[in-house]
Design a protein around this motif. Sequence first.
Motif, PDB file in Angstrom:
ATOM      1  N   GLN A  93       8.381  40.946  25.392  1.00  0.00           N
ATOM      2  CA  GLN A  93       9.391  39.958  25.754  1.00  0.00           C
ATOM      3  C   GLN A  93       8.999  38.585  25.218  1.00  0.00           C
ATOM      4  OE1 GLN A  93      12.272  38.719  26.203  1.00  0.00           O
ATOM      5  NE2 GLN A  93      12.778  40.689  27.078  1.00  0.00           N
ATOM      6  N   LEU A  94       9.936  37.675  25.165  1.00  0.00           N
ATOM      7  CA  LEU A  94       9.636  36.316  24.733  1.00  0.00           C
ATOM      8  C   LEU A  94       8.730  35.653  25.769  1.00  0.00           C
ATOM      9  CD1 LEU A  94      13.016  34.850  23.411  1.00  0.00           C
ATOM     10  CD2 LEU A  94      10.874  35.103  22.126  1.00  0.00           C
ATOM     11  N   LYS A  95       7.769  34.881  25.279  1.00  0.00           N
ATOM     12  CA  LYS A  95       6.914  34.120  26.193  1.00  0.00           C
ATOM     13  C   LYS A  95       7.807  33.089  26.877  1.00  0.00           C
ATOM     14  CE  LYS A  95       2.473  33.109  25.095  1.00  0.00           C
ATOM     15  NZ  LYS A  95       1.699  33.130  23.974  1.00  0.00           N
ATOM     16  N   LYS A  96       7.515  32.798  28.167  1.00  0.00           N
ATOM     17  CA  LYS A  96       8.348  31.840  28.910  1.00  0.00           C
ATOM     18  C   LYS A  96       8.460  30.547  28.104  1.00  0.00           C
ATOM     19  CE  LYS A  96       8.873  31.663  33.949  1.00  0.00           C
ATOM     20  NZ  LYS A  96       9.566  32.804  34.295  1.00  0.00           N
ATOM     21  N   GLY A  97       9.689  30.041  27.945  1.00  0.00           N
ATOM     22  CA  GLY A  97       9.881  28.746  27.286  1.00  0.00           C
ATOM     23  C   GLY A  97       9.800  28.816  25.774  1.00  0.00           C
ATOM     24  N   SER A  98       9.569  29.994  25.168  1.00  0.00           N
ATOM     25  CA  SER A  98       9.507  30.068  23.702  1.00  0.00           C
ATOM     26  C   SER A  98      10.668  30.898  23.157  1.00  0.00           C
ATOM     27  CB  SER A  98       8.185  30.723  23.262  1.00  0.00           C
ATOM     28  OG  SER A  98       8.268  31.002  21.866  1.00  0.00           O
ATOM     29  N   THR A  99      11.113  30.559  21.940  1.00  0.00           N
ATOM     30  CA  THR A  99      12.211  31.340  21.346  1.00  0.00           C
ATOM     31  C   THR A  99      11.703  32.223  20.210  1.00  0.00           C
ATOM     32  OG1 THR A  99      12.587  29.570  19.788  1.00  0.00           O
ATOM     33  CG2 THR A  99      13.918  29.535  21.834  1.00  0.00           C
ATOM     34  N   HIS A 100      10.356  32.231  19.987  1.00  0.00           N
ATOM     35  CA  HIS A 100       9.848  33.069  18.883  1.00  0.00           C
ATOM     36  C   HIS A 100       8.467  33.660  19.140  1.00  0.00           C
ATOM     37  CE1 HIS A 100       7.363  29.592  17.740  1.00  0.00           C
ATOM     38  NE2 HIS A 100       8.409  28.900  18.129  1.00  0.00           N
ATOM     39  N   GLU A 101       7.800  33.227  20.218  1.00  0.00           N
ATOM     40  CA  GLU A 101       6.497  33.848  20.525  1.00  0.00           C
ATOM     41  C   GLU A 101       6.718  35.034  21.477  1.00  0.00           C
ATOM     42  OE1 GLU A 101       3.291  30.511  21.159  1.00  0.00           O
ATOM     43  OE2 GLU A 101       5.341  29.820  21.634  1.00  0.00           O
ATOM     44  N   LEU A 102       6.139  36.177  21.119  1.00  0.00           N
ATOM     45  CA  LEU A 102       6.312  37.380  21.929  1.00  0.00           C
ATOM     46  C   LEU A 102       4.989  37.726  22.599  1.00  0.00           C
ATOM     47  CD1 LEU A 102       8.389  39.517  19.387  1.00  0.00           C
ATOM     48  CD2 LEU A 102       9.230  38.359  21.434  1.00  0.00           C
ATOM     49  N   ASP A 103       5.087  38.245  23.815  1.00  0.00           N
ATOM     50  CA  ASP A 103       3.890  38.849  24.372  1.00  0.00           C
ATOM     51  C   ASP A 103       4.260  40.092  25.154  1.00  0.00           C
ATOM     52  OD1 ASP A 103       3.169  36.387  26.977  1.00  0.00           O
ATOM     53  OD2 ASP A 103       4.602  38.026  26.890  1.00  0.00           O
ATOM     54  N   GLY A 104       3.263  40.913  25.395  1.00  0.00           N
ATOM     55  CA  GLY A 104       3.536  42.181  26.070  1.00  0.00           C
ATOM     56  C   GLY A 104       2.305  43.047  26.127  1.00  0.00           C
ATOM     57  N   TRP A 105       2.524  44.326  26.355  1.00  0.00           N
ATOM     58  CA  TRP A 105       1.408  45.272  26.430  1.00  0.00           C
ATOM     59  C   TRP A 105       1.896  46.693  26.120  1.00  0.00           C
ATOM     60  CZ3 TRP A 105       3.027  48.764  30.004  1.00  0.00           C
ATOM     61  CH2 TRP A 105       3.893  48.303  31.009  1.00  0.00           C
ATOM     62  N   VAL A 106       0.918  47.542  25.836  1.00  0.00           N
ATOM     63  CA  VAL A 106       1.201  48.971  25.627  1.00  0.00           C
ATOM     64  C   VAL A 106       0.157  49.752  26.409  1.00  0.00           C
ATOM     65  CG1 VAL A 106       1.396  50.850  23.947  1.00  0.00           C
ATOM     66  CG2 VAL A 106       2.035  48.534  23.276  1.00  0.00           C
ATOM     67  N   ARG A 107       0.605  50.832  27.067  1.00  0.00           N
ATOM     68  CA  ARG A 107      -0.361  51.683  27.788  1.00  0.00           C
ATOM     69  C   ARG A 107      -0.208  53.111  27.313  1.00  0.00           C
ATOM     70  NH1 ARG A 107      -3.401  51.308  31.688  1.00  0.00           N
ATOM     71  NH2 ARG A 107      -2.592  49.362  32.569  1.00  0.00           N
ATOM     72  N   PHE A 108      -1.323  53.695  26.882  1.00  0.00           N
ATOM     73  CA  PHE A 108      -1.329  55.104  26.485  1.00  0.00           C
ATOM     74  C   PHE A 108      -1.790  55.955  27.663  1.00  0.00           C
ATOM     75  CE2 PHE A 108      -0.621  55.416  21.906  1.00  0.00           C
ATOM     76  CZ  PHE A 108      -0.596  54.076  21.569  1.00  0.00           C
ATOM     77  N   ASN A 109      -1.389  57.203  27.648  1.00  0.00           N
ATOM     78  CA  ASN A 109      -1.827  58.161  28.660  1.00  0.00           C
ATOM     79  C   ASN A 109      -2.338  59.392  27.937  1.00  0.00           C
ATOM     80  OD1 ASN A 109      -1.601  60.557  30.367  1.00  0.00           O
ATOM     81  ND2 ASN A 109      -0.758  59.133  31.881  1.00  0.00           N
ATOM     82  N   GLY A 110      -3.603  59.758  28.183  1.00  0.00           N
ATOM     83  CA  GLY A 110      -4.093  60.966  27.535  1.00  0.00           C
ATOM     84  C   GLY A 110      -5.572  60.874  27.201  1.00  0.00           C
ATOM     85  N   PRO A 111      -6.111  61.979  26.676  1.00  0.00           N
ATOM     86  CA  PRO A 111      -7.563  62.074  26.453  1.00  0.00           C
ATOM     87  C   PRO A 111      -8.114  61.024  25.495  1.00  0.00           C
ATOM     88  CG  PRO A 111      -6.421  63.931  25.451  1.00  0.00           C
ATOM     89  CD  PRO A 111      -5.421  63.211  26.305  1.00  0.00           C
ATOM     90  N   VAL A 112      -7.375  60.721  24.410  1.00  0.00           N
ATOM     91  CA  VAL A 112      -7.939  59.787  23.427  1.00  0.00           C
ATOM     92  C   VAL A 112      -7.948  58.380  24.012  1.00  0.00           C
ATOM     93  CG1 VAL A 112      -7.691  58.840  21.097  1.00  0.00           C
ATOM     94  CG2 VAL A 112      -6.974  61.210  21.601  1.00  0.00           C
TER      95      VAL A 112
END
Length: 607
Positions: A203-222
């Motif tokens: 999602q867009l960082k609060k107050g910014s129109t071009h900086e993005l932040d977020g996360w990804v979570r994997f599930n599994g052995p690796v």
Amino acid sequence: MKVYWIWLVLVGSAVGAGPSSLIGNVHGRTTVSLDGAWHAIVDPYENGVGSGIFRDEKPKSKSDRVEYSFDLSPVLNVPGDWNTQREALLFYEGPVWYRREFSYHKRPGTRVFAYFGAANYRTTVYLNGEKQGEHEGGFTPFDFEVTSTLREGGNFLVVEVNNARRAESVPALRFDWWNYGGITRDVELVEVPATFIQDYSIQLKKGSTHELDGWVRFNGPVSRHEVTIQIPEAGVEYKTVTDESGYAAFAFDASVLACGKRPARECPAPLKLWSPDDPKLYQVVVSGESDHVKDEIGFRTIEVQGGKILLNGKAIFLRGISMHEEAPFREGRAFSPEDAQTLLGWVKELGCNFVRFAHYPHNENEVRLADRMGLMVWSEIPVYWDVDWTNPATLANAQAQLRDMIARDHNRAAVILWSISNETPVKPERLAFLKQLAQDARDMDSTRLITSAMNHVDSTSADVRTLSDPLGEVLDVLGLNEYLGWYWGRPEDADKMQWKSNWNKPLIVSEFGGGAPAGRHGDADERWTEEYQDSVFQHQLAMIEKMANLAGITPWVLMDFRSPTRLLPGVQDYHNRKGVISNRGERKIAFYTLQKFYRKMAESQRQ
Ligand code: GCU
């Protein structure tokens, strides 16, 4: 007060638990739908578990005694509530057992989850006679991994759903909507690689129109993974690596990525911002070595500034309506894309840019359609009227429903508000309970606004009412339910009424209205006529224009809906008649009054 505090810390940790659905985004996944006709056994005296009904036994010989049979039992459609599928089940509250036989071909290296969009209220799932798990809550998704229990070829899924109301549940014993029971949303077998992308947020960082932040979570052995985030249309590609637990947080400037070495002046803003006038969605691809998911995501910022709500940095007025997840025309729980199209089509026809999904998380078809239609959304968990505030299990349940609502819809640009409750009584244990939920919501999602519909006001004088509910302290946006002209006063009393609140925060009048069966006409002071309902709207809309810090309204309600608390024959007949549209699609006078008001407002905002 100290007592409450200690126990809350204990319970607070319930939020740490993962979402009830490990498959964050079913869309775009390989699935096998199990929707359709399921044989069902109605079990009013909870005989099922004792008789091992989940094993779906068949008599092995003519002397064998088996006192149930799915094969001989009539079917119920899934998805769908049972109440409107069979006259005899209209008022039924209790357990129903569903069975679905299916054939399955296992694919090596894949994991399989049995995914439920929702089932009301308490659900227990068995596969091939083995218990897979339980779930409590009627309006959010849950799944169970069935990889090891699944057989090559023939399988049978048995699901017990019980919608009996309990004092410790959420919602509790009393609520003003029909307690539709059953498997009310889609059921699917979802196939994923051994290590899969469980969830992500961008999602867009609060107050910014071009900086993005977020996360990804994997599930599994690796454990460690290389992850790529792509927004092809915007020329954005970002790579990172997860930590040992398969989690990666990221932040990057989309304009820098999209621009590469070109001077900034030659680079158009990479991302067009999502708004009601231009609900731009981008295809986003999140991929790792063994898995990838695609999603349609809009980018926008939402924040408050004093008494204003800012969308993409600009103040906006939320022209809204409240609605239940009730199917138009056929009644019963709405679930299909067609239901969503009809209901949100009416919302758009009213001239709305905002909709309050009352009083529980609505189905994903509605939320994703709102994303595409450019309708901002208020999404709510059913902490409604009174619940068992001092019961740790009740708080954990409310926390789980909040967590699952946010987990399902946190990538939907349309959703701007999380509501943690509706019309709850002012008392210390309630405040502690809701403060915990507000904190949980902020911990899980700092990009959206927290609200609640309140109705506790002080009568400062004959014509002044002050919103003074202490809950207001912990909210970003104040919701006010007021039924001046219906439950108290006369419609014209609104002309003199002034509204204040104890906070310099945006205010949404989240409910006002009056009831009238479509086609019932009379004088404007004749209760239950369209003219009386319209009179309430006329006076309310004039009053509302004078309210300080008013950032939006969601009149009660889009469409008449079933309710067991509405008993007046020939008028209500177990329906709440406050819709501006009847459940047969008839538009009442108030529909056009509100439509005119919104069109005028939209016009003035365009100038
Ligand atoms: C309440 C409540 C709604 C209800 C409405 C009404 O405020 O929040 O769920 O249906 O009023 O009384 O019609």
